[in-house]
Design an enzyme around this catalytic site. Structure first.
Site, PDB file in Angstrom:
ATOM      1  N   HIS A  20      -5.034 -14.478  10.468  1.00 21.76           N
ATOM      2  CA  HIS A  20      -4.309 -13.231  10.205  1.00 21.76           C
ATOM      3  C   HIS A  20      -5.092 -11.992  10.619  1.00 21.76           C
ATOM      4  O   HIS A  20      -4.697 -10.873  10.322  1.00 21.76           O
ATOM      5  CB  HIS A  20      -3.921 -13.152   8.727  1.00 21.76           C
ATOM      6  N   PRO A  38       0.823  -1.218   0.000  1.00 26.04           N
ATOM      7  CA  PRO A  38       0.000   0.000   0.000  1.00 26.04           C
ATOM      8  C   PRO A  38       0.857   1.268   0.000  1.00 26.04           C
ATOM      9  O   PRO A  38       1.781   1.399   0.790  1.00 26.04           O
ATOM     10  CB  PRO A  38      -0.812  -0.111   1.284  1.00 26.04           C
ATOM     11  N   GLU A  39       0.550   2.152  -0.899  1.00 28.20           N
ATOM     12  CA  GLU A  39       1.195   3.464  -0.909  1.00 28.20           C
ATOM     13  C   GLU A  39       0.179   4.503  -0.451  1.00 28.20           C
ATOM     14  O   GLU A  39      -0.932   4.165  -0.042  1.00 28.20           O
ATOM     15  CB  GLU A  39       1.758   3.760  -2.305  1.00 28.20           C
TER      16      GLU A  39
END
Ligand code: ZN
Length: 270
Positions: free
Chosen positions: A90, A2-3
Protein backbone atom coordinates in the site's frame (compact mmCIF):
# COMPACT_ATOMS: atom_id res chain seq x y z
CA UNK A 1 -10.98 9.70 8.06
CA UNK A 2 -8.54 12.59 8.14
CA UNK A 3 -10.12 15.98 8.64
CA UNK A 4 -8.52 19.42 8.56
CA UNK A 5 -6.54 19.07 11.83
CA UNK A 6 -5.05 15.75 10.68
CA UNK A 7 -4.00 17.27 7.36
CA UNK A 8 -2.47 20.23 9.18
CA UNK A 9 -0.61 17.77 11.44
CA UNK A 10 0.64 15.79 8.46
CA UNK A 11 1.87 18.96 6.74
CA UNK A 12 3.62 20.08 9.92
CA UNK A 13 5.14 16.62 10.30
CA UNK A 14 6.41 16.62 6.72
CA UNK A 15 7.90 20.11 6.90
CA UNK A 16 11.10 19.32 8.85
CA UNK A 17 11.72 16.29 6.61
CA UNK A 18 11.08 17.91 3.24
CA UNK A 19 11.41 21.68 3.42
CA UNK A 20 14.38 23.01 1.44
CA UNK A 21 15.39 19.43 0.69
CA UNK A 22 15.95 17.91 -2.72
CA UNK A 23 13.77 15.01 -3.81
CA UNK A 24 16.33 12.68 -5.35
CA UNK A 25 13.68 10.51 -6.91
CA UNK A 26 9.90 10.32 -6.82
CA UNK A 27 8.25 7.08 -7.91
CA UNK A 28 4.61 6.21 -8.47
CA UNK A 29 4.17 2.48 -7.89
CA UNK A 30 0.74 2.38 -9.50
CA UNK A 31 -1.01 4.58 -12.08
CA UNK A 32 -3.83 5.84 -9.89
CA UNK A 33 -5.22 6.50 -6.45
CA UNK A 34 -8.80 7.81 -6.43
CA UNK A 35 -8.01 9.41 -9.77
CA UNK A 36 -5.09 8.82 -12.15
CA UNK A 37 -1.77 10.14 -10.87
CA UNK A 38 -0.13 12.72 -13.16
CA UNK A 39 1.75 10.88 -15.95
CA UNK A 40 4.72 13.16 -15.41
CA UNK A 41 4.75 13.01 -11.60
CA UNK A 42 8.15 11.31 -11.39
CA UNK A 43 9.67 13.50 -14.08
CA UNK A 44 8.49 16.81 -12.61
CA UNK A 45 9.29 16.02 -8.97
CA UNK A 46 12.52 13.99 -9.23
CA UNK A 47 15.44 16.34 -8.66
CA UNK A 48 13.23 19.21 -7.50
CA UNK A 49 13.70 21.00 -4.18
CA UNK A 50 10.72 21.48 -1.86
CA UNK A 51 10.34 25.21 -1.23
CA UNK A 52 7.07 25.36 0.72
CA UNK A 53 4.53 23.10 2.42
CA UNK A 54 1.12 24.29 3.48
CA UNK A 55 -2.51 23.34 3.73
CA UNK A 56 -5.71 24.61 2.10
CA UNK A 57 -8.96 23.09 3.42
CA UNK A 58 -8.20 19.35 3.53
CA UNK A 59 -5.50 19.52 0.85
CA UNK A 60 -1.77 19.52 1.44
CA UNK A 61 0.25 21.67 -0.97
CA UNK A 62 3.93 21.04 -1.69
CA UNK A 63 5.72 23.65 -3.80
CA UNK A 64 8.99 23.02 -5.62
CA UNK A 65 11.72 25.21 -7.07
CA UNK A 66 10.59 24.15 -10.53
CA UNK A 67 7.41 26.15 -10.16
CA UNK A 68 5.15 23.16 -9.54
CA UNK A 69 2.74 22.53 -6.70
CA UNK A 70 1.74 19.02 -5.71
CA UNK A 71 -1.82 19.07 -4.35
CA UNK A 72 -2.47 16.00 -2.24
CA UNK A 73 -5.54 14.72 -0.44
CA UNK A 74 -5.40 11.89 2.10
CA UNK A 75 -8.84 10.51 1.25
CA UNK A 76 -10.00 7.99 3.85
CA UNK A 77 -6.77 6.31 4.82
CA UNK A 78 -3.81 8.16 3.30
CA UNK A 79 -0.69 8.77 5.36
CA UNK A 80 3.01 9.36 4.98
CA UNK A 81 5.58 7.31 6.76
CA UNK A 82 9.33 6.90 6.71
CA UNK A 83 10.29 3.72 4.98
CA UNK A 84 12.71 1.55 6.95
CA UNK A 85 12.70 -1.42 4.55
CA UNK A 86 11.23 -2.34 1.18
CA UNK A 87 7.93 -0.63 0.33
CA UNK A 88 4.76 -2.54 1.17
CA UNK A 89 1.75 -3.24 -1.04
CA UNK A 90 0.00 0.00 0.00
CA UNK A 91 3.04 2.29 -0.29
CA UNK A 92 1.92 3.85 -3.57
CA UNK A 93 4.19 6.87 -4.03
CA UNK A 94 7.78 7.09 -2.83
CA UNK A 95 9.65 10.33 -2.14
CA UNK A 96 13.34 9.42 -1.96
CA UNK A 97 15.77 11.90 -0.39
CA UNK A 98 19.47 11.31 0.09
CA UNK A 99 19.06 10.12 3.68
CA UNK A 100 15.44 8.99 3.93
CA UNK A 101 12.51 7.67 1.95
CA UNK A 102 8.98 8.81 2.60
CA UNK A 103 6.13 6.64 1.40
CA UNK A 104 2.58 7.75 0.74
CA UNK A 105 0.55 4.80 2.01
CA UNK A 106 -3.17 4.51 1.31
CA UNK A 107 -4.83 1.10 1.56
CA UNK A 108 -8.29 2.33 0.55
CA UNK A 109 -6.94 4.56 -2.25
CA UNK A 110 -9.39 7.43 -1.87
CA UNK A 111 -6.48 9.87 -1.71
CA UNK A 112 -5.32 11.92 -4.68
CA UNK A 113 -2.33 13.80 -6.10
CA UNK A 114 -2.37 16.53 -8.72
CA UNK A 115 0.40 18.70 -10.12
CA UNK A 116 -0.20 22.28 -11.15
CA UNK A 117 1.99 25.28 -11.92
CA UNK A 118 2.26 27.16 -8.60
CA UNK A 119 0.92 30.50 -9.90
CA UNK A 120 -2.23 28.66 -11.02
CA UNK A 121 -2.71 26.59 -7.86
CA UNK A 122 -5.43 28.80 -6.36
CA UNK A 123 -7.39 28.48 -9.60
CA UNK A 124 -7.06 24.68 -9.71
CA UNK A 125 -10.56 23.10 -9.95
CA UNK A 126 -10.07 21.41 -6.56
CA UNK A 127 -9.29 24.72 -4.84
CA UNK A 128 -10.95 27.46 -6.89
CA UNK A 129 -14.37 27.37 -5.29
CA UNK A 130 -13.34 26.91 -1.67
CA UNK A 131 -14.61 29.41 0.89
CA UNK A 132 -12.49 31.05 3.61
CA UNK A 133 -10.16 29.04 5.82
CA UNK A 134 -11.93 28.44 9.15
CA UNK A 135 -8.97 29.64 11.22
CA UNK A 136 -8.52 32.82 9.21
CA UNK A 137 -10.11 36.18 9.94
CA UNK A 138 -12.01 35.88 6.66
CA UNK A 139 -14.25 33.32 8.36
CA UNK A 140 -16.21 35.42 10.83
CA UNK A 141 -19.70 35.83 12.30
CA UNK A 142 -20.30 38.32 9.48
CA UNK A 143 -19.22 35.93 6.72
CA UNK A 144 -21.30 33.09 8.21
CA UNK A 145 -24.32 35.40 8.58
CA UNK A 146 -24.00 36.36 4.92
CA UNK A 147 -23.95 32.66 3.92
CA UNK A 148 -26.86 31.81 6.23
CA UNK A 149 -29.13 34.68 5.21
CA UNK A 150 -32.55 33.46 4.00
CA UNK A 151 -31.25 29.90 3.73
CA UNK A 152 -33.69 27.09 4.53
CA UNK A 153 -30.94 24.46 4.50
CA UNK A 154 -29.85 23.09 7.88
CA UNK A 155 -27.02 24.83 9.69
CA UNK A 156 -25.01 21.60 9.61
CA UNK A 157 -25.34 21.32 5.83
CA UNK A 158 -24.38 24.98 5.52
CA UNK A 159 -21.09 24.61 7.41
CA UNK A 160 -20.27 21.40 5.53
CA UNK A 161 -20.67 23.36 2.28
CA UNK A 162 -17.07 24.09 1.25
CA UNK A 163 -18.09 27.46 -0.18
CA UNK A 164 -19.32 28.65 3.24
CA UNK A 165 -16.10 27.67 4.98
CA UNK A 166 -13.36 25.38 3.70
CA UNK A 167 -12.36 22.06 5.19
CA UNK A 168 -15.11 21.37 7.74
CA UNK A 169 -16.03 17.68 7.82
CA UNK A 170 -18.68 15.72 9.66
CA UNK A 171 -16.74 15.26 12.89
CA UNK A 172 -15.93 18.91 13.56
CA UNK A 173 -19.34 20.07 12.35
CA UNK A 174 -20.96 17.86 15.03
CA UNK A 175 -18.51 18.88 17.71
CA UNK A 176 -18.78 22.62 17.04
CA UNK A 177 -22.59 22.55 16.90
CA UNK A 178 -22.57 20.80 20.25
CA UNK A 179 -20.18 23.31 21.76
CA UNK A 180 -22.34 26.18 20.45
CA UNK A 181 -25.52 24.37 21.64
CA UNK A 182 -27.19 24.57 18.25
CA UNK A 183 -29.58 21.96 16.84
CA UNK A 184 -27.81 20.67 13.69
CA UNK A 185 -31.13 20.44 11.82
CA UNK A 186 -32.19 24.06 12.43
CA UNK A 187 -32.62 26.11 9.27
CA UNK A 188 -29.53 28.25 8.82
CA UNK A 189 -31.55 31.38 8.05
CA UNK A 190 -33.34 31.26 11.43
CA UNK A 191 -30.24 31.36 13.62
CA UNK A 192 -29.69 34.51 15.67
CA UNK A 193 -26.49 36.55 15.24
CA UNK A 194 -25.40 35.48 18.72
CA UNK A 195 -25.74 31.80 17.75
CA UNK A 196 -23.79 32.28 14.53
CA UNK A 197 -21.03 34.04 16.47
CA UNK A 198 -20.95 31.17 18.99
CA UNK A 199 -20.71 28.65 16.16
CA UNK A 200 -17.82 30.47 14.48
CA UNK A 201 -16.00 30.59 17.80
CA UNK A 202 -16.73 26.89 18.47
CA UNK A 203 -15.47 25.83 15.02
CA UNK A 204 -12.24 27.75 15.45
CA UNK A 205 -11.74 26.42 19.00
CA UNK A 206 -12.40 22.75 18.17
CA UNK A 207 -10.13 22.83 15.11
CA UNK A 208 -7.37 24.71 16.93
CA UNK A 209 -7.60 22.28 19.86
CA UNK A 210 -7.32 19.28 17.57
CA UNK A 211 -4.35 20.80 15.72
CA UNK A 212 -2.65 21.38 19.06
CA UNK A 213 -3.36 17.78 20.10
CA UNK A 214 -1.95 16.60 16.76
CA UNK A 215 1.18 18.65 17.34
CA UNK A 216 1.83 17.06 20.70
CA UNK A 217 1.17 13.61 19.23
CA UNK A 218 3.78 14.33 16.57
CA UNK A 219 6.31 15.32 19.22
CA UNK A 220 5.56 12.20 21.26
CA UNK A 221 5.30 9.58 18.57
CA UNK A 222 6.65 10.68 15.19
CA UNK A 223 10.25 9.73 15.83
CA UNK A 224 9.27 6.41 17.38
CA UNK A 225 6.81 5.09 14.82
CA UNK A 226 7.84 7.10 11.81
CA UNK A 227 4.15 7.62 11.17
CA UNK A 228 2.93 11.02 10.10
CA UNK A 229 -0.69 10.07 10.13
CA UNK A 230 -3.45 9.79 12.59
CA UNK A 231 -3.99 10.34 16.23
CA UNK A 232 -6.96 9.54 18.36
CA UNK A 233 -9.01 12.46 19.58
CA UNK A 234 -11.56 12.38 22.31
CA UNK A 235 -14.83 13.76 21.03
CA UNK A 236 -17.72 15.14 23.06
CA UNK A 237 -20.58 13.84 20.91
CA UNK A 238 -19.13 12.44 17.67
CA UNK A 239 -19.29 8.63 17.66
CA UNK A 240 -20.79 8.59 21.18
CA UNK A 241 -24.39 7.51 20.55
CA UNK A 242 -26.12 6.55 23.81
CA UNK A 243 -23.22 7.70 25.99
CA UNK A 244 -23.69 10.54 28.48
CA UNK A 245 -23.59 14.11 27.20
CA UNK A 246 -20.62 15.87 28.86
CA UNK A 247 -22.84 18.87 29.67
CA UNK A 248 -26.10 17.37 30.99
CA UNK A 249 -25.47 13.64 31.34
CA UNK A 250 -28.36 12.70 29.05
CA UNK A 251 -27.76 10.24 26.20
CA UNK A 252 -26.08 11.45 23.01
CA UNK A 253 -28.33 10.94 20.00
CA UNK A 254 -27.43 9.81 16.49
CA UNK A 255 -29.55 10.79 13.51
CA UNK A 256 -28.93 10.47 9.79
CA UNK A 257 -28.81 13.83 8.07
CA UNK A 258 -27.93 14.25 4.42
CA UNK A 259 -26.77 10.63 4.34
CA UNK A 260 -24.32 11.11 7.22
CA UNK A 261 -24.51 10.53 10.95
CA UNK A 262 -25.25 13.55 13.10
CA UNK A 263 -24.46 13.23 16.79
CA UNK A 264 -26.01 15.71 19.18
CA UNK A 265 -27.62 16.16 22.58
CA UNK A 266 -31.37 16.72 22.26
CA UNK A 267 -31.46 18.51 25.61
CA UNK A 268 -28.50 20.88 25.18
CA UNK A 269 -28.87 21.67 21.48
CA UNK A 270 -32.16 23.33 20.70
ZN1 ZN B 1 -26.69 17.53 26.96
Amino acid sequence: MPELPEVETVVRGLSPLLLNRRLTRVTARRPDLRWPLPDDLAQRLSGATVTALHRRAKYGLMETDRGDTLIFHLGMSGKFHQLAAEPGAHDHVLFVLDDLTLAYNDHRRFGSMHLTPTPEAARHPLLARLGPEPLSEAFSPQSLAASAKNRATSIKALILDQQTVAGIGNIYACEALFQARIDPTQSAGTLKPKQLAALVEALKATLAGAIEAGGSTLRDHAQVSGDLGYFQHSFQVYGREGQPCPMCGGPVRRRVQGGRSTFDCPLCQR
